[in-house]
Each structure stands twice: as C-alpha cells, then as structure tokens.
Design an enzyme around this catalytic site. Structure first.
Site, mmCIF file in Angstrom:
data_model
loop_
_atom_site.group_PDB
_atom_site.id
_atom_site.type_symbol
_atom_site.label_atom_id
_atom_site.label_comp_id
_atom_site.label_asym_id
_atom_site.label_seq_id
_atom_site.Cartn_x
_atom_site.Cartn_y
_atom_site.Cartn_z
ATOM 1 N N ASN A 107 0.885 -1.238 -0.095
ATOM 2 C CA ASN A 107 -0.113 0.097 0.003
ATOM 3 C C ASN A 107 0.911 1.097 -0.007
ATOM 4 O OD1 ASN A 107 -1.666 1.834 0.359
ATOM 5 N ND2 ASN A 107 -2.761 1.188 2.304
ATOM 6 N N LYS B 193 3.491 0.734 3.020
ATOM 7 C CA LYS B 193 3.113 -0.264 3.877
ATOM 8 C C LYS B 193 3.193 -1.660 3.113
ATOM 9 C CE LYS B 193 -0.407 1.772 6.491
ATOM 10 N NZ LYS B 193 -1.881 1.890 6.506
ATOM 11 N N HIS C 162 -12.943 2.466 0.358
ATOM 12 C CA HIS C 162 -12.699 1.514 1.123
ATOM 13 C C HIS C 162 -13.530 0.321 0.702
ATOM 14 C CE1 HIS C 162 -13.134 4.740 4.495
ATOM 15 N NE2 HIS C 162 -11.742 4.374 4.381
ATOM 16 N N HIS D 188 -17.766 1.072 8.002
ATOM 17 C CA HIS D 188 -16.344 1.093 8.307
ATOM 18 C C HIS D 188 -15.859 2.467 8.853
ATOM 19 C CE1 HIS D 188 -11.934 0.670 6.700
ATOM 20 N NE2 HIS D 188 -11.958 1.854 7.011
ATOM 21 N N GLY E 92 -13.440 4.560 10.432
ATOM 22 C CA GLY E 92 -11.819 4.804 11.043
ATOM 23 C C GLY E 92 -11.647 6.368 10.960
ATOM 24 N N ARG F 141 -12.581 15.158 8.089
ATOM 25 C CA ARG F 141 -13.265 15.611 6.809
ATOM 26 C C ARG F 141 -14.572 15.722 7.134
ATOM 27 N NH1 ARG F 141 -11.639 10.183 3.529
ATOM 28 N NH2 ARG F 141 -9.619 10.177 4.439
ATOM 29 N N ARG G 63 -10.180 8.245 20.617
ATOM 30 C CA ARG G 63 -9.761 7.950 21.975
ATOM 31 C C ARG G 63 -10.072 9.220 22.948
ATOM 32 N NH1 ARG G 63 -5.246 4.101 19.680
ATOM 33 N NH2 ARG G 63 -5.495 5.783 17.910
ATOM 34 N N ILE H 19 -12.631 2.885 14.788
ATOM 35 C CA ILE H 19 -13.644 3.160 15.872
ATOM 36 C C ILE H 19 -14.689 1.914 15.872
ATOM 37 C CG2 ILE H 19 -15.380 4.806 16.236
ATOM 38 C CD1 ILE H 19 -13.633 6.864 14.322
ATOM 39 N N GLY H 20 -15.024 1.458 14.846
ATOM 40 C CA GLY H 20 -15.990 0.472 14.823
ATOM 41 C C GLY H 20 -15.543 -0.707 15.403
ATOM 42 N N GLU I 274 -7.821 -5.599 5.094
ATOM 43 C CA GLU I 274 -7.821 -5.343 3.735
ATOM 44 C C GLU I 274 -6.675 -6.185 2.923
ATOM 45 O OE1 GLU I 274 -9.029 -0.799 3.231
ATOM 46 O OE2 GLU I 274 -8.434 -1.269 5.370
HETATM 47 P P1 AMP Z 1 -8.216 3.824 11.182
HETATM 48 O O1 AMP Z 1 -8.401 4.634 10.439
HETATM 49 O O2 AMP Z 1 -9.272 2.627 11.010
HETATM 50 O O3 AMP Z 1 -6.976 3.342 12.062
HETATM 51 O O4 AMP Z 1 -8.874 4.308 12.655
HETATM 52 C C1 AMP Z 1 -8.605 5.371 13.332
HETATM 53 C C2 AMP Z 1 -9.591 5.694 14.520
HETATM 54 O O5 AMP Z 1 -9.791 4.715 15.391
HETATM 55 C C3 AMP Z 1 -8.974 6.775 15.121
HETATM 56 O O6 AMP Z 1 -10.004 7.898 15.666
HETATM 57 C C4 AMP Z 1 -9.008 6.325 16.521
HETATM 58 O O7 AMP Z 1 -9.038 7.258 17.637
HETATM 59 C C5 AMP Z 1 -10.019 5.236 16.740
HETATM 60 N N1 AMP Z 1 -9.756 4.200 17.563
HETATM 61 C C6 AMP Z 1 -8.692 3.299 17.799
HETATM 62 N N2 AMP Z 1 -8.650 2.778 18.949
HETATM 63 C C7 AMP Z 1 -10.024 3.056 19.535
HETATM 64 C C8 AMP Z 1 -10.255 2.957 20.837
HETATM 65 N N3 AMP Z 1 -9.805 1.811 21.539
HETATM 66 N N4 AMP Z 1 -11.405 3.507 21.224
HETATM 67 C C9 AMP Z 1 -11.997 4.457 20.390
HETATM 68 N N5 AMP Z 1 -11.580 4.709 18.961
HETATM 69 C C10 AMP Z 1 -10.483 3.894 18.876
#
Ligand code: AMP
Length: 402
Positions: free
Chosen positions: A7, A14, A180, A208, A210, A241, A286, A334-335, A387
């Site tokens: 990626n 990555k 995604h 999804h 994140g 965004r 977080r 987040i999910g 992914e």
């Molecule tokens: P991603 O883009 O899929 O890597 O997701 C990143 C997002 O997931 C960020 O906003 C992080 O704060 C959130 N995230 C990761 N771990 C946690 C957690 N334990 N609780 C809440 N949000 C999280």
C-alpha cells in the site's frame, strides 16, 4: 505461495507478506517519511519483536529496495530468497469505471490507472510508483492491482449519479465511486460466514468507521450504495473530513473568509469533521471518547453526537434501500474498538429496525463477535477488517487464473 501486499502512499509504503495457503501474516512493515528528512522503517516478523530504525529513503525506489532487503535479511527476514515471493498485490485507490475487479498489471492497466489520476491526484501516482518500482526490482513476479473503488462498481445509476447536468458524467466521469471497497468486501463476506448464510442471500449494512469512514449497503452479494462519492470527502463525518455539506457552504466559506476553492477544499478535508466540530480539540476518537465520558467537554460531546447521528442517518437510509437488513457490521479503528460509539449509534436510533445490543457482548475491542441479543431482528456484528488479506486473496485468484 507468499504474497507481498503493498500500500504505497505519497510518503509512505506499508507492506505485508502473507502465506496464501494458511492466510497467515508472515511479516509486515512500514516505510515512513519517504523523500522527507527523518525517514524510517519499522518491521515485524510474526512472533518476533518489532524493530524500528532510521534509514535514508530519497524516493519510493529506495523504499522498495529497503523493504526487499529487510524481508530477506539473514537475522529476521521472512524469506531466504526473493524468488519465494510468488506475486505482489498493490492497493490502488481509484480504478474509475475501468475496473470492477482486481486485475493483472499490464502496460494498458498502468495507463488506465494513470488516467484515473484526475480522480485521485494524491493517491494514484503514488500507487503507480510503487507498482513500477516493484516491477523493476522483482522482475518476472506477477503484479496485481486491487482497487478501492472496484467493489462499488455494481451500484446502479440512480445510486451513483449526482443530480447535476448529465453531461458532467458523460464528459468528465463526475459520479459517485465509493472507497474502502476491499474492506467492505472482506467484512461483508465474513459476515455471511459468521451468520452461516449464503452471501448471495443477505442484506447487509457495513460501517467502516476509522479516521476515514464510510457505510455501504450490500444486497445479494453486491454493493448497491455507499456513502463516499467522487472523492472520499462525501458521506459521514470523519476525523478531519466534513462529509456531506450543502455546496452553498463552500461558496460562503470562500466569499466570507476570502478563500479560493483549493483552500476551501483543504479545510473541508483537513480541518473539518470531528476535529472541526470539537473546535480543534482532537480528530482522534480515543481523546473524544474520554472527554465525552468525563462529561465536561461540550466540544467533544458535540462532535461525538454529530458523528453518531450521521452514521445512524446513513444506516436508516440504507435500511430503506435494502428494504430491511439482516445485519449491521462495524469495522475499522472506531467500529472495532469503541463499544460506546456502537451503543450510541444503535440506541435509540436503530431500535425501529429491531436492533438490540447485548451490552456485555458489546464490551469488546478488536474482536470478531455478534454483539446483538439472540432475539434481535437485525443482528449487529463487530468484524475486524483485513484489507491486506482481501488484497492477497484477489491477487492469488488472479495469478491462479480464477
Ligand atoms: P483507522 O483509520 O481505521 O486506523 O481508525 C483510526 C480511528 O480509530 C482513530 O480515530 C482512533 O482514535 C480510533 N480508535 C482506535 N482505537 C480506539 C479505541 N480503543 N477506542 C476508540 N477509538 C479508537
């Protein structure tokens, strides 16, 4: 066969090496700050400690060279010889209308990826660079492109067209594409396995969530709608965004704040979302969640409530499009990891769909599980996305000629 999944971003690369028979991860790594001062690499051979070190990388060619040296190093390399790498799967962000599935990379495919640069000016050139550097340094190894947009190519025109003069679609390809895709595809297939039902018979809503976030509606094994559009800016409120806004907002931001269209777009992409809503407090869930739970940070509370409402609205819309849903699946940072956000989305907004969370089951992070009660009409699932594995599967299928 070992499949190398790549990626390639504008300043990062990555990689994961995946064993196609066992589908297990052999090694993974990340080259960061490529072409910028302070470039470094991190690398983990499965079962071993992660290593990180500074390494000059003037360009992607250097990064690919360093990745291949690392994967074959005598101490903690993942393979003895590069010839053990049977194929390379590349994540490519935009395939436009050219690609509805993964494809073996040929000169024509590279041309089509280049053509799509107008739709993804930051991503496609970097993806293409990674492809060309791998072709040079792994001669004779099949290279496969797996597109973020491909899974959504099954949408019908009423879902993908914008209500603007039709000629903009015909002349310039201005339409909704969605992103995604590999994540939505992986999670929806996994949902069918977990539910023990044929993929082709299910109505699924995949969230999804994140830093970038999107929802999709899957009916009988095909995507019928998704929340991102021409670019990954449309739809949900994200880390930075804005998601959906009235285009009139852009005109007013430009007029009142003396910004040109590029500056407005940068603000909508980089300074908006929960970061903007929380008045700059954080784009990271977080931080936002901690502040929300402490209850004394109205800016964080506002951002969380708006985020949750937008997700619930999309789920409601997709439940209408699907005429009901068998399951709602949560994935990505987040999910997968936030029981609080899942609960805020499901209750009270989704109770009319027969969604009923099992609070104890929902209290998990990063694990695959059904988190609704056994009697819930619409099931709720947490499914960690993968992914890279999805890219490896597509790559294997292409090289095996399936
Ligand atoms: P991603 O883009 O899929 O890597 O997701 C990143 C997002 O997931 C960020 O906003 C992080 O704060 C959130 N995230 C990761 N771990 C946690 C957690 N334990 N609780 C809440 N949000 C999280």
């Amino acid at each position: 066969m070992k499949i190398l999944v790549i990626n390639c971003g504008s300043s990062s690369l990555k990689f994961q090496l995946i064993d196609s028979e066992t589908e297990e991860l052999t090694a993974k790594g990340l080259c960061e700050r490529i072409g910028i001062a302070g470039s470094r690499i991190s690398y983990t051979l499965t079962g071993h400690e992660k290593r990180k070190w500074d390494a000059p990388m003037a360009d992607h060619k250097d990064a690919v060279r360093l990745m291949l040296q690392t994967l074959t190093n005598p101490e903690d390399g993942a393979v003895k010889e590069l010839s053990e790498i049977g194929a390379v799967g590349h994540r490519v962000v935009h395939g436009g209308e050219h690609f509805s599935e993964a494809t073996l990379i040929t000169p024509q495919v590279k041309e089509a990826i280049m053509e799509c640069t107008v739709l993804a000016p930051l991503h496609n050139p970097a993806n293409l660079q990674g492809i060309e550097d791998c072709e040079l340094q792994l001669p004779g190894v099949p290279q496969v492109a797996v597109f973020d947009t491909a899974f959504h190519q099954t949408m019908d025109e009423e879902a993908y067209l914008y209500a603007i003069p039709y000629r903009y679609y015909k002349q310039f390809g201005i339409r909704r594409y969605g992103f995604h895709g590999t994540s939505h595809q992986y999670v929806s297939r996994r949902a069918a396995d977990i539910l023990g039902k044929p993929y082709e018979s299910l109505k699924l809503i995949i969230c999804h969530l994140g830093n970038g976030a999107s929802v999709s509606a899957i009916k009988d094994g095909r995507c019928i709608d998704t929340s991102m559009g021409l670019t990954p800016l449309e739809g949900l409120i994200m880390g930075t965004r804005s998601g959906d806004v009235d285009p009139g907002v852009l005109e007013m931001m430009a007029g009142k704040d003396g910004k040109n269209i590029h500056e407005v777009m940068r603000i909508l992409n980089k300074e908006s979302g929960v970061l903007g809503l929380s008045d700059g407090f954080s784009s990271d869930f977080r931080d936002l969640e901690d502040a929300y739970l402490e209850g004394n940070n109205p800016a964080a509370t506002r951002a969380i409530k708006a985020f949750v409402l937008r997700v619930a609205k999309y789920i409601g819309a997709y439940a209408a499009e699907l005429n009901g849903a068998d399951a709602i699946c949560f994935t990505a940072g987040i999910g997968e990891n936030s029981p609080v956000i899942r609960e805020l989305i499901c209750s009270p907004y989704l109770e009319h769909l027969g969604v009923e969370l099992d609070k104890e089951a929902n209290n998990i992070r990063g694990k695959e599980r059904i988190v609704s009660t056994p009697s819930a009409k619409t099931k709720v699932l947490v499914i960690p996305t993968n992914e890279e594995l999805e890219i490896a599967r597509h790559t294997l299928a292409i090289v095996k000629g399936k």
